[in-house]
Design an enzyme around this catalytic site. Structure first.
Site, PDB file in Angstrom:
ATOM      1  CB  SER A 130      49.812  74.177 109.358  1.00  0.00           C
ATOM      2  OG  SER A 130      51.120  74.456 109.821  1.00  0.00           O
ATOM      3  CE  LYS A 176      46.038  76.024 112.903  1.00  0.00           C
ATOM      4  NZ  LYS A 176      47.102  76.999 112.567  1.00  0.00           N
ATOM      5  CD  GLU A 187      42.692  82.966 108.221  1.00  0.00           C
ATOM      6  OE1 GLU A 187      43.709  82.801 107.515  1.00  0.00           O
ATOM      7  OE2 GLU A 187      42.555  82.449 109.349  1.00  0.00           O
TER       8      GLU A 187
END
Length: 460
Positions: A276, A282, A289
């Protein structure tokens, strides 16, 4: 000047040229177009339709164009609309009058039908090879985790104990079907449209069987109208790729869940995750995804071509120029997703302790408890009710089924004996599920062997 300009009294409007030209995307068919043209020219000479001297010049010229194209020395132009007219214009510029004879007994309609069919045929083994590579990874990972207990889910609720191996092998079974679907598509498309002409064949004494054989097809297509207007093979490819991407998307969803702190069943290698820009803690499963997201893109490619084809009368219509970009996009998308997906799975870390801890909750041995009573003589439906009462009691007491004392168990049925704890042990629950296709090691071993044999049979 356009190669088809004889009928027309004025130049084509610039906007029409821009709309009409397809060279920006169909130039990737240059190899198929040149290969088909060489086979066509050889047949024309063999049938005495053009001279051997002209054919030799044509084939030599086409070989030179192919070599230059592969070396990046050719800039195709929109002035010649498409790959067919670009190649013919280049050929004529290089060898003169002989180049003008190449298009004898042929139309761009059967040319493009041939080129596109050859392209699809060539891409299928590339894609199946990548699927087989993914299946190899699944077999390798499954072999490591045949005794790793995890909860199997229905409705995303913990349901029954399975092994991580069986879960992986379920996807291997899906990908196996994807391979056979693509193989079926390849078998059905392996007929040659060349020689269909614009729609009604030709008055020249061509030999369509010769060109079909020269280009590796089993036979020429049996109807010339169908030869130029059929795009079933492209739709079948897109359908098969859509189903393949659906499988990848389902798998991606589970990987995304398993990577979350709520599950923490696996962790992706740093090379296959991202971070991130603001949250330093993160580690995002972006590969999964993106594959999940790109599934919709491939679905769109299928729907695009289905919509193009749905109302077209026979034979060729210019709408069909819209067939290539969806197929190119779907092929490119799939061929990009498969290898990175396989590498992501091959390098992941599996947290079997977290899987086992999750399996210990949710009463996933409830069916085994009911089966225990059934084997003691109680009708299954009565056993189901008894175990339901035990689960309710466990909820009140904050216990699992295996944490109940024998006295507590016998309060609902005197069929319970001390051996019930063996029946409730999750490792035993899984190991005893030896029915065909189940999670027992004997069965996951069989599945791995069968899938491995399937892969080897196609890797020769």
């Amino acid at each position: 000047m356009k190669l088809w300009s004889g009928r027309f009294g004025k130049d084509t409007d610039a906007l029409v040229n821009e709309l009409n030209a397809s060279i920006s995307f169909d130039q990737r068919l240059y190899k198929e177009d040149i290969t088909g043209s060489m086979a066509h020219a050889a047949m024309l000479a063999d049938r005495g339709i053009i001279s051997r001297e002209d054919t030799d010049a044509i084939i030599q010229g086409l070989r030179g164009i192919l070599a230059d194209a592969e070396a990046g020395k050719i800039a195709f132009t929109a002035d010649n609309e498409d790959i067919h007219m670009n190649v013919e214009a280049l050929l004529t510029a290089r060898i003169g009058e002989a180049g003008k004879r190449l298009h004898t007994a042929r139309s761009r309609n059967d040319q493009v039908a041939l080129d596109f069919r050859m392209y699809v045929r060539e891409q299928i083994p590339v894609i199946t090879g990548e699927i087989l590579g993914l299946m190899e990874v699944l077999c390798r990972q499954a072999g490591k985790y045949q005794t790793a207990v995890m909860p199997g889910y229905t409705h995303l609720q913990r349901a029954q104990p399975i092994s991580f191996a069986q879960h992986l092998l379920a996807y291997a079974a899906m990908f196996r079907r994807d391979v056979t679907r693509l193989e079926d598509c390849a078998e059905r498309l392996n007929e040659c449209p060349l020689g269909s002409g614009a729609l009604a064949g030709t008055t020249y004494p061509i030999d369509r069987h010769q060109t079909a054989k020269a280009l590796g097809f089993e036979a020429p297509m049996g109807n010339s109208l169908d030869g130029v207007s059929d795009r079933d093979y492209a739709l079948e490819l897109l359908s098969a790729l859509s189903i393949l991407m659906m499988h990848l998307s389902r798998f991606s969803e589970e990987i995304i869940l398993w990577c979350s702190w709520e599950f923490k069943f696996i962790e992706l290698d740093d090379a296959y995750a991202t971070g991130s820009s603001i949250m330093p803690q993160k580690k995002n499963p972006d590969v999964a995804e993106l594959v999940r997201g790109k599934t919709g893109r491939v679905y769109g490619d299928l729907m695009s071509l289905l919509t193009v084809m749905k109302g077209l009368p026979l034979a060729y219509n210019k709408d069909m120029q819209e067939d290539k970009e969806p197929v190119f996009d779907a092929v490119d998308t799939v061929e990009m997703c498969l290898p990175v997906f396989a590498a992501m799975l091959d390098t992941m870390t599996v947290h079997t302790d977290n899987m086992r801890a999750a399996a210990g909750k949710g009463f996933i041995n409830a069916t085994d408890c009911a089966d225990y009573l059934t084997k003691k003589g109680m009708p299954f439906r009565d056993a189901y009710t008894v175990v339901g009462q035990l689960v309710a009691a466990c909820g009140q007491k904050g216990k699992t089924l295996e944490e109940l004392t024998l006295e507590e168990l016998r309060e609902v049925s005197d069929l319970f004996e001390s051996d019930v704890y063996d029946a409730l042990n999750l490792e035993n629950c899984m190991a005893l599920r030896g029915s065909y296709g189940g999670p027992a090691v004997s069965e996951t071993k069989r599945q791995i062997e069968e899938i491995t044999a399937f892969i080897k049979a196609r890797s020769k």
